[in-house]
Design an enzyme around this catalytic site. Structure first.
Site, mmCIF file in Angstrom:
data_model
loop_
_atom_site.group_PDB
_atom_site.id
_atom_site.type_symbol
_atom_site.label_atom_id
_atom_site.label_comp_id
_atom_site.label_asym_id
_atom_site.label_seq_id
_atom_site.Cartn_x
_atom_site.Cartn_y
_atom_site.Cartn_z
ATOM 1 C CG ASP A 267 -7.996 5.201 -8.638
ATOM 2 O OD1 ASP A 267 -8.365 4.290 -9.911
ATOM 3 O OD2 ASP A 267 -8.959 4.444 -7.650
HETATM 4 C C1 BGC Z 1 -10.960 2.133 -8.809
HETATM 5 C C2 BGC Z 1 -9.938 1.480 -9.346
HETATM 6 C C3 BGC Z 1 -10.632 0.599 -10.652
HETATM 7 C C4 BGC Z 1 -10.595 1.653 -11.841
HETATM 8 C C5 BGC Z 1 -10.655 0.964 -13.067
HETATM 9 C C6 BGC Z 1 -11.104 3.397 -10.789
HETATM 10 O O1 BGC Z 1 -12.673 4.165 -10.502
HETATM 11 O O2 BGC Z 1 -11.093 3.317 -8.306
HETATM 12 O O3 BGC Z 1 -10.615 0.201 -8.692
HETATM 13 O O4 BGC Z 1 -9.542 -0.433 -10.704
HETATM 14 O O5 BGC Z 1 -10.940 2.682 -11.565
HETATM 15 O O6 BGC Z 1 -11.848 0.627 -13.290
#
Ligand code: BGC
Length: 727
Positions: A267
Site C-alpha cells: 500500500d
Molecule cells: C490506499 C489504497 C490505494 C492507494 C493508492 C492508499 O492510501 O489505502 O487503497 O490503492 O492509496 O491510491
C-alpha cells in the site's frame, strides 16, 4: 539483356538491405507465442542488478519503470475499485488536470455485494477492466475484500460486507472479468485492515482460526479461484509485523500455501524497512515519499545487495514476479483495446445499482409509490442532489456523469407528479481529510424542508452518510453510529408533519435509526455511481422490484456489534494493539450465537412481491467428506408482480466439539420468478465447505456429525430446515 542486368542489380540491392535471416525474430522474452515462463526467464537472464531493482519500486506515484534498454514496458496503475480514477500527477497526489479521463462510476462494492449475484460481479469486473485498459492502465487497484467488522470503519463502502463466503463468491468473477482485459486486479488490503483509526501502525491480534475462517477466505478465493495477478499489502501490522512485509501472511500463506505467482504491491507508503521488505514477501514498493529512489526497495536495496547483505536470489524472485505481471499485462499483445464511459458500461452500472438496493422496511405498502394518488412529492435531504462519487479518499472518481436521486426522480416521474425539493440539512463540501463548513444556515433549511413536507402526499428523505472525512471516507473512522448533521432530528420533525416519509439512506455503512418505528419505509441505497438516481427512481416507482439483500448486519446499538462489545481493546485498540476478542463471531455470527437482536439482519431485503419456500430435500442423507450436498427446494412467487429472491442456505453443527457459530452462510442463489411462477432451486454445498480451522493440526477439518441446514430469506427469516450427516 539490359533489362535482365537491372533486375539482377535490384535483387542484389534488396538482399543487401534485408537483415540476415533470423534477425527479425524477436528475442524470446518479447515473443508472445512462447510460454510465459520461458519469456520471463529469458528477460530475467538479460537484466543487470540495477534493472532488477528498478522493477521493485515505483518510478512515479502510480507507475513502475520496466526495462527501457530492452523495450520491456513498465506498469501503470490506477485506483480502483469502483471506477478508474482520474489521472494523477507524476510526483504528487494532485489530479493531473487531463480532460480525457472521465469514467463510468460503478456502484460501490458494498452495493455489488448486496446484489448477491455473481453474474453482476463478472459484468462489473469486465466493464471496469475495459475502462482501465482504454486508459492504458495495467493494474487496477481493487477490489477490496476486507471484512466488515465495525460500522465505524471509514472504508467499509469499498469492501464486500461481513461474510467470508459471500465475499469469496463475489470477488472471483470480478477478478476474472478485469483480467480478461489483460489488466491485473490488485486485491486489497491483505490483510486485517478492518479500521482506519491508526491504520498505519495498529497491530492486529487475532486467532489463527479467526484469521483463516473470517479474514482470509475472500483473498484466498481471489488468488486460488480467481487467479488474481496482484495483491496489495495492508498498512497495519499483524502479529507484530507490518503486513507489507509480513513473512507469515505473504511468504508462508499467500505464496507458499496458496501458490500465488503474481506480485505483492505495497500500500502507498506501507513499507518500513529494506531488509524486511526484501525478504518477507513484498515485490513492489509504492508510495508517496520523494524522491522515488529513496524507497526501501530502491537505492538502499541495491546497496545492500552490492554489500552482499541481501542475496540476489531475493531480488530475482521479485523481478521474476514483476516480469510475469508485465508479460500478463503491458507486454501482452493479445489483449483487447478496451473502451471508456460507454452506454454499455452505464447500463452495467445501472443494472448492478438496481439489483443492489435493499428495501429494509415497507409498512402499509407505501412503496412502490402509487402514482394514481401521489400528486406532490417532497424530496428532502442533501443526498438527493449531492455528488457522491468524489471524496472518500483513493476511491474518488471523476465520473462522466452522475445522475442524482432528484434528477432520476424528475426524469422518471416529472411529467406525472409535482416534485419539490429542499436540502433540510447540510454537511459541508467533500474534501479528503477536511470538512468545509456548511454553505447555508442550518435552521432555515430545516424549516424550509418541514414546510414542504407538510404540503406533500409523500416525503422522500435522502440522507445517510457522505464521502467527507469521518464519514464513509479513507483515513479515519466515523465518530458516531447515529446519522450525522442533525438528520435524526430532521426525520422526526418531518414525520411530525407528514406520516408518509420514506427514508432513503445513501451510505456504505449501517447507521442507528431511532425513528424506525415511526417511519413507514426505509430503503438502503448505498453509493450507486453514475446511474444512482435512475436506479433509485426505478425502485421507488416500482418499475424495478427491489432484490438487494444486506451484506452486513445493522445492529440496533453500536455496543451490540461484536467488535464494540469487547470494549476499547477490541476497537479501536489500546497501546498500539487491537485484539479481535469476538473471534469468529463477526457480524450475524455474533448476533445469532449470542442472541443479540439486530435492527436489520444480514441477508435481509424485502420485495414488492412475496415468496413461499417449499420443503428442503437433499439428494442423500449421509455424505463422505469429499462429496457434495445437493439441497433442493421449490420456490414460488406468491405475489402479483415478478421479482427476484435470494435463497440463502446456512449450516451449523450443534454437536461440534469446538465453539461454532449458530449459523454460517454456505450457499445462495438469486432466482427470478414471474408472478405465480414456481421453480425448483438446487443449492450445492461441498462437504469440505463445512470445515473449521483446527488450530491443533493447523488444517481445515470437516467434523463428522449431523449438520443443520437452514434455508431462508435472510439470516433471521428461516423458512425451512433439513439435516444431513457427514461421515
Ligand atoms: C490506499 C489504497 C490505494 C492507494 C493508492 C492508499 O492510501 O489505502 O487503497 O490503492 O492509496 O491510491
Amino acid at each position: 539483356m539490359k533489362q535482365h542486368a537491372i533486375t539482377l542489380l535490384s535483387l542484389a540491392i534488396i538482399l543487401a538491405v534485408l537483415p540476415a535471416h533470423g534477425q527479425n525474430t524477436p528475442p524470446a522474452y518479447a515473443d508472445a507465442s512462447r510460454d510465459i515462463e520461458e519469456r520471463v526467464e529469458d528477460a530475467l537472464s538479460r537484466l543487470t542488478l540495477e534493472e532488477k531493482v528498478a522493477l521493485c519500486h515505483g518510478q512515479s506515484m502510480f507507475s513502475v519503470r520496466g526495462v527501457p534498454r530492452l523495450g520491456i514496458p513498465g506498469l501503470w496503475m490506477s485506483d480502483g475499485p469502483h471506477g478508474v480514477r482520474a489521472e494523477i500527477r507524476w510526483d504528487s497526489f494532485e489530479h493531473a488536470g487531463w480532460t480525457n479521463d472521465t469514467c463510468t462510476a460503478f456502484p460501490a462494492l458494498t452495493a455489488l455485494a448486496a446484489t448477491f449475484n455473481p453474474g453482476m460481479a463478472y459484468l462489473y469486473g469486465k466493464a471496469i477492466g475495459e475502462e482501465a485498459r482504454f486508459r492504458e492502465k495495467d493494474v487496477l487497484l481493487g477490489p477490496g475484500v476486507n471484512i466488515y467488522r465495525t460500522p465505524l470503519n471509514g472504508r467499509n463502502f469499498e469492501y464486500t460486507g461481513e461474510d467470508p463466503f459471500l465475499s469469496s463468491v463475489m470477488v472471483v468473477p470480478y477478478v476474472r472479468g478485469v483480467q480478461e482485459n489483460g489488466v491485473a486486479a490488485c486485491v486489497k488490503h491483505f490483510a486485517l485492515n478492518n479500521q482506519e483509526t491508526n491504520r498505519s501502525s495498529i497491530d492486529t491480534r487475532v486467532s489463527d482460526r479467526t484469521l483463516r475462517e473470517i479474514y482470509l477466505p475472500a483473498f484466498r478465493a481471489a488468488v486460488v479461484e480467481g487467479g488474481a495477478w496482484a495483491i496489495m499489502g495492508a498498512y497495519n501490522r499483524y502479529a507484530g509485523e507490518f503486513c507489507c512485509h509480513n513473512e507469515r501472511l505473504l511468504q508462508q500463506v499467500l505464496k507458499d500455501e496458496w501458490g500465488f505467482d503474481g506480485a505483492v504491491i505495497s500500500d502507498w507508503g506501507g513499507t518500513h524497512d529494506t531488509r524486511e521488505a526484501a525478504m518477507k514477501g513484498l515485490d513492489i514498493e509504492m508510495g508517496t515519499r520523494l524522491p522515488f529512489t529513496a524507497y526501501y526497495l530502491a537505492d538502499s536495496l541495491l546497496a545492500a545487495a552490492l554489500r552482499g547483505e541481501i542475496d540476489e536470489r531475493w531480488i530475482d524472485d521479485k523481478a521474476r514476479r514483476v516480469l510475469r505481471l508485465i508479460a500478463r499485462t503491458s507486454m501482452n499483445p493479445g489483449r483487447p483495446w478496451g473502451n471508456l464511459a460507454t452506454a454499455a458500461h452505464e447500463e452495467v452500472a445501472r443494472r448492478v445499482a438496481e439489483e443492489s438496493i435493499v428495501l429494509l422496511k415497507n409498512a402499509g405498502g407505501i412503496l412502490p409509490l402509487d402514482l394514481d394518488r401521489v400528486k406532490r412529492v417532497a424530496v428532502i435531504g442533501e443526498n438527493a442532489t449531492r455528488v457522491l462519487t468524489t471524496g472518500g479518499g483513493s476511491s474518488e472518481l471523476k465520473a462522466r456523469r452522475e445522475v442524482s436521486p432528484l434528477e432520476g426522480l424528475r426524469a422518471l416521474l416529472g411529467e406525472r407528479v409535482e416534485i419539490v425539493h429542499a436540502t433540510g440539512y447540510s454537511s459541508g463540501a467533500p474534501d479528503y481529510g477536511r470538512v468545509l463548513p456548511p454553505p447555508r444556515d442550518a435552521d432555515s433549511s430545516r424549516r424550509e424542508a418541514i414546510a414542504l413536507a407538510a404540503t406533500a402526499d409523500v416525503v422522500l428523505f435522502f440522507g445517510g452518510l457522505n464521502k467527507n472525512h469521518r464519514q464513509d471516507c479513507e483515513g479515519a473512522d466515523r465518530l458516531e453510529y447515529n446519522l450525522p448533521f442533525g438528520q435524526d432530528r430532521l426525520i422526526e420533525e418531518l414525520l411530525a408533519v407528514n406520516k408518509r416519509v420514506v427514508v432513503v439512506l445513501l451510505s456504505g455503512n449501517a447507521v442507528a435509526m431511532p425513528w424506525l418505528e415511526r417511519a413507514p419505509a426505509v430503503v438502503q441505497a448505498w453509493y450507486l455511481g453514475s446511474e444512482a438516481g435512475n436506479a433509485i427512481a426505478s425502485v421507488l416507482s416500482g418499475a424495478v422490484n427491489p432484490s438487494g439483500k444486506l451484506p452486513f448486519t445493522f445492529p440496533a446499538r453500536l455496543e451490540d456489534n461484536a467488535a464494540h462489545a469487547g470494549g476499547v481493546a477490541a476497537y479501536p485498540g489500546e497501546g498500539g494493539t487491537v485484539t479481535y476478542l469476538e473471534g469468529i463471531l463477526v457480524g450475524y455470527r455474533w448476533h445469532d450465537t449470542r442472541r443479540v437482536k439486530p435492527l436489520f439482519p444480514f441477508g435481509h431485503g424485502l420485495s414488492y412481491t412475496t415468496f413461499a419456500y417449499g420443503k428442503v430435500s437433499t439428494d442423500k442423507k449421509t455424505y463422505a467428506r469429499d462429496e457434495v450436498i445437493r439441497a433442493t427446494l421449490s420456490l414460488r412467487n406468491t405475489g402479483k408482480t415478478g421479482g427476484a429472491e435470494v435463497v440463502q442456505l446456512y449450516a451449523s453443527l450443534p454437536s461440534s466439539r469446538v465453539p461454532r457459530a449458530a449459523k454460517e452462510l454456505k450457499a445462495f442463489a438469486k432466482v427470478m420468478l414471474e408472478a405465480g411462477e414456481t421453480r425448483d432451486v438446487t443449492l450445492e454445498i461441498p462437504a469440505s465447505r463445512l470445515a473449521y480451522w483446527d488450530e491443533e493440526t493447523d488444517a481445515w477439518t470437516v467434523e463428522p456429525g449431523e449438520y443443520l441446514l437452514q434455508a431462508g430469506s435472510s439470516s433471521r427469516d428461516i423458512r425451512q430446515r433439513a439435516r444431513v450427516t457427514i461421515r
